[in-house]
Design a protein around this motif. Structure first.
Motif, PDB file in Angstrom:
ATOM      1  N   LEU A   1       5.287  -7.137  -7.621  1.00  9.30           N
ATOM      2  CA  LEU A   1       4.497  -6.353  -7.497  1.00  9.30           C
ATOM      3  C   LEU A   1       4.569  -4.579  -8.143  1.00  9.30           C
ATOM      4  CD1 LEU A   1       2.190  -7.616  -4.443  1.00  9.30           C
ATOM      5  CD2 LEU A   1       2.873  -8.583  -6.538  1.00  9.30           C
ATOM      6  N   THR A   2       3.704  -4.626  -9.320  1.00 13.11           N
ATOM      7  CA  THR A   2       4.118  -3.351  -9.539  1.00 13.11           C
ATOM      8  C   THR A   2       3.698  -2.196  -9.218  1.00 13.11           C
ATOM      9  OG1 THR A   2       1.696  -3.921 -11.695  1.00 13.11           O
ATOM     10  CG2 THR A   2       4.324  -4.330 -12.272  1.00 13.11           C
ATOM     11  N   HIS A   3       3.457  -1.157  -9.849  1.00 11.35           N
ATOM     12  CA  HIS A   3       2.506   0.059  -9.339  1.00 11.35           C
ATOM     13  C   HIS A   3       0.847  -0.226  -9.701  1.00 11.35           C
ATOM     14  CE1 HIS A   3       5.619   3.025  -7.407  1.00 11.35           C
ATOM     15  NE2 HIS A   3       6.688   2.337  -8.599  1.00 11.35           N
ATOM     16  N   ALA A   4       0.858  -0.652 -10.614  1.00 10.77           N
ATOM     17  CA  ALA A   4       0.185  -0.455 -11.336  1.00 10.77           C
ATOM     18  C   ALA A   4      -1.163  -1.988 -11.103  1.00 10.77           C
ATOM     19  CB  ALA A   4      -0.309  -1.187 -12.636  1.00 10.77           C
ATOM     20  N   SER A   5      -0.187  -2.803 -10.350  1.00 11.14           N
ATOM     21  CA  SER A   5      -1.162  -4.182  -9.669  1.00 11.14           C
ATOM     22  C   SER A   5      -1.615  -3.720  -8.450  1.00 11.14           C
ATOM     23  CB  SER A   5      -0.240  -5.202  -9.766  1.00 11.14           C
ATOM     24  OG  SER A   5       1.265  -5.264  -9.063  1.00 11.14           O
ATOM     25  N   LEU A   6      -0.850  -2.860  -7.394  1.00 11.68           N
ATOM     26  CA  LEU A   6      -0.911  -2.910  -6.060  1.00 11.68           C
ATOM     27  C   LEU A   6      -2.126  -1.807  -6.678  1.00 11.68           C
ATOM     28  CD1 LEU A   6       2.811  -2.432  -4.750  1.00 11.68           C
ATOM     29  CD2 LEU A   6       1.018  -3.715  -4.384  1.00 11.68           C
ATOM     30  N   VAL A   7      -1.824  -0.969  -7.294  1.00 12.61           N
ATOM     31  CA  VAL A   7      -3.856   0.323  -7.556  1.00 12.61           C
ATOM     32  C   VAL A   7      -4.332  -0.556  -7.479  1.00 12.61           C
ATOM     33  CG1 VAL A   7      -4.076   2.362  -8.652  1.00 12.61           C
ATOM     34  CG2 VAL A   7      -1.550   2.435  -7.483  1.00 12.61           C
ATOM     35  N   ALA A   8      -4.454  -1.081  -8.959  1.00 17.17           N
ATOM     36  CA  ALA A   8      -5.522  -1.765  -8.622  1.00 17.17           C
ATOM     37  C   ALA A   8      -6.576  -2.482  -7.935  1.00 17.17           C
ATOM     38  CB  ALA A   8      -5.590  -3.052 -10.347  1.00 17.17           C
ATOM     39  N   ASN A   9      -5.348  -3.343  -7.476  1.00 22.38           N
ATOM     40  CA  ASN A   9      -6.281  -4.265  -6.406  1.00 22.38           C
ATOM     41  C   ASN A   9      -6.575  -3.607  -4.935  1.00 22.38           C
ATOM     42  OD1 ASN A   9      -4.963  -7.120  -3.602  1.00 22.38           O
ATOM     43  ND2 ASN A   9      -6.415  -7.020  -5.130  1.00 22.38           N
ATOM     44  N   ALA A  10      -6.030  -1.798  -4.017  1.00 21.86           N
ATOM     45  CA  ALA A  10      -6.678  -1.535  -3.937  1.00 21.86           C
ATOM     46  C   ALA A  10      -7.949  -0.390  -4.040  1.00 21.86           C
ATOM     47  CB  ALA A  10      -5.756  -0.373  -3.211  1.00 21.86           C
TER      48      ALA A  10
ATOM     49  N   VAL B   1      -5.348  -0.943  12.147  1.00 27.31           N
ATOM     50  CA  VAL B   1      -3.589  -2.705  11.803  1.00 27.31           C
ATOM     51  C   VAL B   1      -3.534  -3.358  12.279  1.00 27.31           C
ATOM     52  CG1 VAL B   1      -1.686  -1.929   9.977  1.00 27.31           C
ATOM     53  CG2 VAL B   1      -3.617  -0.284   9.802  1.00 27.31           C
ATOM     54  N   ILE B   2      -3.761  -4.025  12.561  1.00 30.58           N
ATOM     55  CA  ILE B   2      -3.736  -5.297  13.792  1.00 30.58           C
ATOM     56  C   ILE B   2      -1.656  -6.138  12.795  1.00 30.58           C
ATOM     57  CG2 ILE B   2      -3.736  -6.858  15.157  1.00 30.58           C
ATOM     58  CD1 ILE B   2      -6.521  -6.198  15.425  1.00 30.58           C
ATOM     59  N   LEU B   3      -2.392  -6.492  11.601  1.00 25.96           N
ATOM     60  CA  LEU B   3      -1.886  -7.536  10.771  1.00 25.96           C
ATOM     61  C   LEU B   3       0.175  -6.551  10.486  1.00 25.96           C
ATOM     62  CD1 LEU B   3      -4.372  -8.751   8.504  1.00 25.96           C
ATOM     63  CD2 LEU B   3      -2.866  -9.928  10.562  1.00 25.96           C
ATOM     64  N   PRO B   4       0.766  -7.134  10.247  1.00 25.39           N
ATOM     65  CA  PRO B   4       2.264  -6.635  10.162  1.00 25.39           C
ATOM     66  C   PRO B   4       1.931  -6.138   8.803  1.00 25.39           C
ATOM     67  CG  PRO B   4       2.584  -8.940  10.499  1.00 25.39           C
ATOM     68  CD  PRO B   4       0.919  -8.607  10.954  1.00 25.39           C
ATOM     69  N   LEU B   5       3.079  -4.863   8.439  1.00 25.19           N
ATOM     70  CA  LEU B   5       2.569  -4.241   7.114  1.00 25.19           C
ATOM     71  C   LEU B   5       3.736  -4.534   6.293  1.00 25.19           C
ATOM     72  CD1 LEU B   5       1.948  -0.565   8.152  1.00 25.19           C
ATOM     73  CD2 LEU B   5       0.300  -2.006   6.847  1.00 25.19           C
ATOM     74  N   PHE B   6       4.600  -5.406   6.833  1.00 24.92           N
ATOM     75  CA  PHE B   6       5.639  -6.377   5.340  1.00 24.92           C
ATOM     76  C   PHE B   6       4.398  -7.328   5.168  1.00 24.92           C
ATOM     77  CE2 PHE B   6       6.184  -8.275   9.731  1.00 24.92           C
ATOM     78  CZ  PHE B   6       6.147  -9.478   9.440  1.00 24.92           C
ATOM     79  N   HIS B   7       3.480  -7.845   5.436  1.00 31.73           N
ATOM     80  CA  HIS B   7       2.968  -9.095   4.527  1.00 31.73           C
ATOM     81  C   HIS B   7       1.844  -8.535   3.717  1.00 31.73           C
ATOM     82  CE1 HIS B   7      -0.219 -11.985   4.029  1.00 31.73           C
ATOM     83  NE2 HIS B   7       0.649 -12.964   5.082  1.00 31.73           N
ATOM     84  N   VAL B   8       1.876  -9.061   2.511  1.00 30.57           N
ATOM     85  CA  VAL B   8       1.128  -8.567   1.575  1.00 30.57           C
ATOM     86  C   VAL B   8      -0.215  -7.903   2.474  1.00 30.57           C
ATOM     87  CG1 VAL B   8       0.440 -10.591   0.337  1.00 30.57           C
ATOM     88  CG2 VAL B   8       0.614  -8.993  -1.381  1.00 30.57           C
TER      89      VAL B   8
ATOM     90  N   ALA C   1      -1.897  -7.027   4.835  1.00 31.39           N
ATOM     91  CA  ALA C   1      -1.482  -5.783   5.542  1.00 31.39           C
ATOM     92  C   ALA C   1      -1.222  -4.294   4.146  1.00 31.39           C
ATOM     93  CB  ALA C   1      -0.995  -6.046   6.788  1.00 31.39           C
ATOM     94  N   MET C   2      -0.378  -4.836   4.323  1.00 30.94           N
ATOM     95  CA  MET C   2      -0.130  -3.432   3.010  1.00 30.94           C
ATOM     96  C   MET C   2      -0.730  -3.321   1.898  1.00 30.94           C
ATOM     97  SD  MET C   2       3.159  -3.912   0.210  1.00 30.94           S
ATOM     98  CE  MET C   2       2.312  -5.338  -1.252  1.00 30.94           C
TER      99      MET C   2
ATOM    100  N   SER D   1      -1.481  -9.898  -5.199  1.00 28.07           N
ATOM    101  CA  SER D   1      -1.434  -8.305  -4.750  1.00 28.07           C
ATOM    102  C   SER D   1      -2.020  -8.247  -3.137  1.00 28.07           C
ATOM    103  CB  SER D   1      -1.802  -7.599  -5.486  1.00 28.07           C
ATOM    104  OG  SER D   1      -0.458  -7.028  -6.161  1.00 28.07           O
ATOM    105  N   PRO D   2      -2.834  -8.751  -2.509  1.00 25.73           N
ATOM    106  CA  PRO D   2      -3.125 -10.185  -3.089  1.00 25.73           C
ATOM    107  C   PRO D   2      -4.553 -10.624  -3.285  1.00 25.73           C
ATOM    108  CG  PRO D   2      -3.070  -9.959  -0.470  1.00 25.73           C
ATOM    109  CD  PRO D   2      -3.779  -8.669  -1.149  1.00 25.73           C
ATOM    110  N   VAL D   3      -5.377 -10.166  -3.071  1.00 18.22           N
ATOM    111  CA  VAL D   3      -6.818  -9.728  -3.378  1.00 18.22           C
ATOM    112  C   VAL D   3      -6.956 -10.550  -4.292  1.00 18.22           C
ATOM    113  CG1 VAL D   3      -9.526  -9.312  -1.764  1.00 18.22           C
ATOM    114  CG2 VAL D   3      -7.345  -8.725  -1.401  1.00 18.22           C
TER     115      VAL D   3
END
Length: 528
Positions: free
Chosen positions: A181-190, A211-218, A220-221, A322-324
């Motif tokens: 997952l690139t910087h671009a893909s993560l910024v785009a998804n948010a 934030v109940i879901l664990p942050l190591f999961h995509v 929640a991240m 990224s994941p949505v």
């Protein structure tokens, strides 16, 4: 907000900047893989952004992994620096393999250091058995040492196409693979998620995300952390989901945004409906909810909306995106019952023929869901053949079966690999599970395929019941008679006290499949 201790964005930014310098002095630079093996704590947020600022790549680890699971992912990813808590249950498995896996540094974060007063003091005094004994050697680096490092020179220039996170898939259909997952893909998804909410939907600087879901999961991240940072929302970190602690946190913090999985919404429903008088639960501060990770039963959604007055919007995605990918409207427009929603901005959904993926299916017909968009991964880490297999004409093949209606709403039928072939007919477990959820006694349901000497395979259902409810397998079968075809009718229904779940709280089929296989092999039968 972590259990009552709070940090402003300014304070958090200063800590991240200092930790970035400390990481660079340890040799973290462009492309260095740094593992985060942490529960939800302030360290999760601080080290995530510090690694990215230093030019490194975050590799997320489940803190409850066994030594074998940790070792396999460390070797596959090439992780050279690992971040852990000073908790025995998290540190011990890593300690047993750190040397043989070639880790250069293990950064140790103290739980007591993140807790508010007097919880931190009490933890040091009375929780000694839970704290790990950390060797004082060159391998181990206290988190505090990162913050005392001096100036380490200018930061490396980053490109939007650089890999920010190696997010490993769940491995339910084979060996876990690292999605790049690139910087671009993560910024785009948010930003896509924020855009879905429309003007006034997610209010910058005013939202409070639970934030109940664990942050190591995509999930929640991106939806809980990256989107919160995008709009300057307060993050209310819950170290693990326990219903009493979660309800107390909701009462104390009054969150406005809740991303979660259906099992969590079901647990909140049950607790809120049970509590009365002084113990009554008030969930009405919650304005926006996104459910993902698993199909959302209609009755869970209806009950939760009745308790909160807000709309519970079901979404859909996967690690590789990224994941949505889709979500039902967050801006007040009506969604569609049973739908995973409409495509995010700049996202294209294609339905392709599973037998001939070059052929696009017409609207309303079922096929494999494929997706194009800026949130799609750059590929699998060091697995070019797997990357080629999951792409078709530049689109990501999800492995899910679904269709689009005339208005562009996506309806998921099931996963290609979860299909049950009964006498040559495709039977979708999700259809049977949704029918079971219509029974008032059923709390959870999982359907798998088991060998059948006549039909090849037949469905078998596993269910749990709501508190105080009673029903027999025979009564459930009778209930399903008018809701399912004969080919879809489960050959067996097993009622259990609990069903297997992943760390995120998603119901999990693979344990039941393995259990049935072992049972049949022990009996001398054919394994599924």
């Amino acid at each position: 907000d972590f259990l009552g201790r709070r940090w402003t964005y300014r304070a958090l930014g200063e800590i991240v900047a200092r930790a970035t310098v400390g990481l660079r002095r340890l040799g973290v630079g462009q492309g260095t893989r740094v593992g985060l093996c942490l529960p939800n704590t302030p360290y999760s947020v601080i080290l995530y952004f510090a690694v990215l600022k230093a030019g490194g790549t975050v590799v997320n680890y489940n803190p409850l992994y066994t030594a074998r699971e940790l070792g396999a992912q460390i070797r596959d990813s090439g992780t050279s620096v690992m971040v852990v808590m000073d908790l025995e249950r998290i540190y011990r498995p890593l300690a047993s393999i750190a040397a043989e896996c070639g880790l250069k540094h293990v950064i140790v974060c103290p739980m007591a250091g993140a807790l508010p007063f007097p919880k931190g003091l009490l933890f040091r005094l009375f929780k000694r058995a839970e704290r790990a004994r950390i060797p004082k050697d060159d391998l181990h680096v206290p988190f505090s040492r990162l913050l005392t490092a001096g100036f380490a020179g200018p930061s490396a220039a980053l490109e939007a196409s650089d890999v920010a996170v190696l997010q490993y898939t769940g491995g339910t259909t084979g060996v876990p693979k690292g999605a790049m997952l690139t910087h671009a893909s993560l910024v785009a998804n948010a930003r896509q998620i924020v855009a879905c909410a429309g003007p006034g939907g997610l209010r910058p600087g005013e939202e409070r995300v639970l934030v109940i879901l664990p942050l190591f999961h995509v999930f929640a991240m991106t939806v809980a952390m990256n989107t919160a940072v995008e709009i300057g929302a307060e993050m209310i970190l819950v170290p693990r989901f326990q219903i009493d602690e979660t309800l107390a946190t909701i009462k104390r913090t009054r969150p406005t945004l809740l991303p979660a999985v259906p099992t969590i919404y079901g647990a909140l429903n049950a607790a809120a409906e049970k509590a009365t008088g002084r113990g009554a639960v008030d969930l009405t501060s919650i304005r926006t909810c996104i459910s993902g990770g698993a199909p959302l039963p209609a009755e869970i959604r209806a009950r939760f909306e009745g308790l909160t007055g807000c709309r519970l919007s079901e979404g859909y995605g996967l690690t590789e995106a990224s994941p949505v990918i889709t979500v039902n409207p967050l801006d007040g427009r009506p969604g569609r019952d049973g739908s995973a929603g409409i495509a995010l901005p700049d996202t294209v959904i294609e339905i392709r023929d599973p037998e001939n993926p070059t052929r696009l299916m017409p609207p309303g017909e079922k096929g494999e869901v494929c997706v194009r968009g800026p949130q799609v991964m750059a590929g699998y880490w060091r697995r070019p053949a797997d990357t080629r297999a999951v792409m078709i004409d530049g689109a990501l093949r999800t492995g899910d079966v679904g269709y689009l209606d005339a208005d562009g709403f996506l309806f998921l039928v099931d996963r290609l690999k979860d299909l049950i072939l009964c006498s040559g007919y495709n039977v979708y477990p999700r259809v049977i599970e949704e029918a079971l959820y219509e029974h008032e006694a059923v709390a959870e349901a999982i359907v798998i395929g088991v060998p059948d000497p006549y039909r090849g395979e037949s469905p078998k259902a596993f269910v749990t019941l709501r508190a105080g409810a009673e029903v027999t397998p025979e009564a459930l079968k009778a209930f399903l008679t008018d809701r399912l075809s004969k080919i879809e009718m489960p050959g067996a229904i097993e009622i259990r006290d609990e069903l297997p779940k992943t760390m995120v709280g998603k119901l999990s089929r693979k344990e039941l499949v393995a259990e049935e296989r072992e049972r049949r092999e022990a009996a001398g039968g054919t394994a599924p």
